[in-house]
Design an enzyme around this catalytic site. Structure first.
Site, PDB file in Angstrom:
ATOM      1  N   ALA A  65     -28.100  10.171 -37.968  1.00 22.69           N
ATOM      2  CA  ALA A  65     -27.387   9.336 -37.001  1.00 22.69           C
ATOM      3  C   ALA A  65     -28.076   7.983 -36.829  1.00 22.69           C
ATOM      4  CB  ALA A  65     -27.307  10.051 -35.656  1.00 22.69           C
ATOM      5  N   GLY A 114     -28.052  14.357 -39.570  1.00 21.04           N
ATOM      6  CA  GLY A 114     -26.624  14.389 -39.864  1.00 21.04           C
ATOM      7  C   GLY A 114     -26.307  14.342 -41.339  1.00 21.04           C
ATOM      8  N   GLU A 117     -26.476  17.771 -42.358  1.00 21.45           N
ATOM      9  CA  GLU A 117     -25.322  18.494 -41.822  1.00 21.45           C
ATOM     10  C   GLU A 117     -24.063  18.260 -42.648  1.00 21.45           C
ATOM     11  OE1 GLU A 117     -26.229  19.005 -37.089  1.00 21.45           O
ATOM     12  OE2 GLU A 117     -26.342  17.006 -37.945  1.00 21.45           O
ATOM     13  N   GLU A 137     -34.191  16.672 -35.821  1.00 15.57           N
ATOM     14  CA  GLU A 137     -33.703  16.376 -34.474  1.00 15.57           C
ATOM     15  C   GLU A 137     -34.651  16.871 -33.388  1.00 15.57           C
ATOM     16  OE1 GLU A 137     -29.929  16.869 -37.026  1.00 15.57           O
ATOM     17  OE2 GLU A 137     -31.937  17.740 -36.923  1.00 15.57           O
TER      18      GLU A 137
END
Length: 263
Positions: A65, A114, A117, A137
């Site tokens: 992110a 991300g 992910e 994270e």
């Protein structure tokens, strides 16, 4: 104006590139929105039958992110952060996971947060030997929010997934292969050609059958086996009256190569 995701179409395969190389292809809100719009376009374009997703530059697939933008949302309150960041990211990974055409990630460098992910959510993934992965994270004081707490343990197993989520340690493409996060690891210079080769091995088959397989697996994987078998029956029932199934059966009997038409 910079296009945060670029698209190039080579016959029946679309190549999408996350395009913020100076920020290690970190995903700001505009990038995610652009990716979602391109997914809508690809789904509605009949001659595009598969998609490859990679990152611009030599360093990163995506470092995750855009933290400064996310921090601003957090400062505006929990509901703002949920709406702007969490729901947007979860919608993106859910869209990739359930996309009716094959999605192949070509992991060319860092796949952190991300970015990892996305690798968890897509149907298939090929990694460069230069790739690295991490779920960092927890170092920010938070759990993953784009689906990582759910998909990674399902792929890797509960204990292996938790180790990666709780330590935030980086891991190699070989380990990503071992835990089922990627399908293969290839020399860096062969990454895109390997992804295209994988796409073409799929695209020789009926596009209706390909979508049926993706749908059955995506919908059924978290159901009981009995419920999953009902999903499988539904997908067969959709295929039974089609030209493609009739053609496949006739070609098998006639000992010839089938000609699928997607109908």
């Amino acid at each position: 104006m910079t296009e945060f995701v670029t698209m190039r179409v080579d016959r029946d395969v679309a190549l999408l590139t996350l395009n913020r190389p100076d920020q290690l292809n970190a995903m700001n809100y505009a990038l995610i929105d652009r990716l979602m719009a391109l997914l809508d376009q690809i789904e509605l374009t009949d001659h595009i039958r598969a998609m490859i997703l990679t990152g611009a530059g030599e360093q990163a697939f995506s470092a995750g992110a855009d933290i400064p933008e996310f921090r601003d949302s957090v400062k505006r309150g929990t509901q703002e952060a949920l709406r702007q960041f969490v729901r947007r990211g979860q919608a993106m990974t859910a869209r990739l996971e359930a996309f009716p055409k094959p999605v192949i990630a070509a992991i060319n460098g860092l796949a952190y947060g991300g970015g990892c992910e996305i690798a968890e959510a897509v149907h298939l993934a090929v990694a460069s030997e230069q790739a690295t992965f991490a779920k960092p994270e927890i170092r920010l004081g938070m759990p993953p929010t784009f689906g990582g707490t759910q998909r990674l343990p399902r792929l890797a197993g509960r204990k292996r997934g938790l180790e990666l989520l709780l330590t935030g340690d980086s891991f190699s493409p070989a380990h990503a292969l071992q835990i089922g996060l990627v399908n293969k690891v290839v020399p860096h210079h062969r990454l895109l050609s390997a992804a295209h080769d994988l796409a073409q091995r799929i695209l020789r088959h009926s596009p209706l059958a390909v979508t049926g397989v993706i749908t059955a697996v995506t919908r059924g994987i978290n159901l009981s086996i009995g419920e999953g078998l009902e999903v499988e029956c539904e997908q067969f029932a959709r295929m039974a009256p089609t030209h493609d199934l009739g053609e496949g059966l006739d070609a098998w009997v006639d000992r010839r190569v089938p000609v699928f038409e997607g109908r």
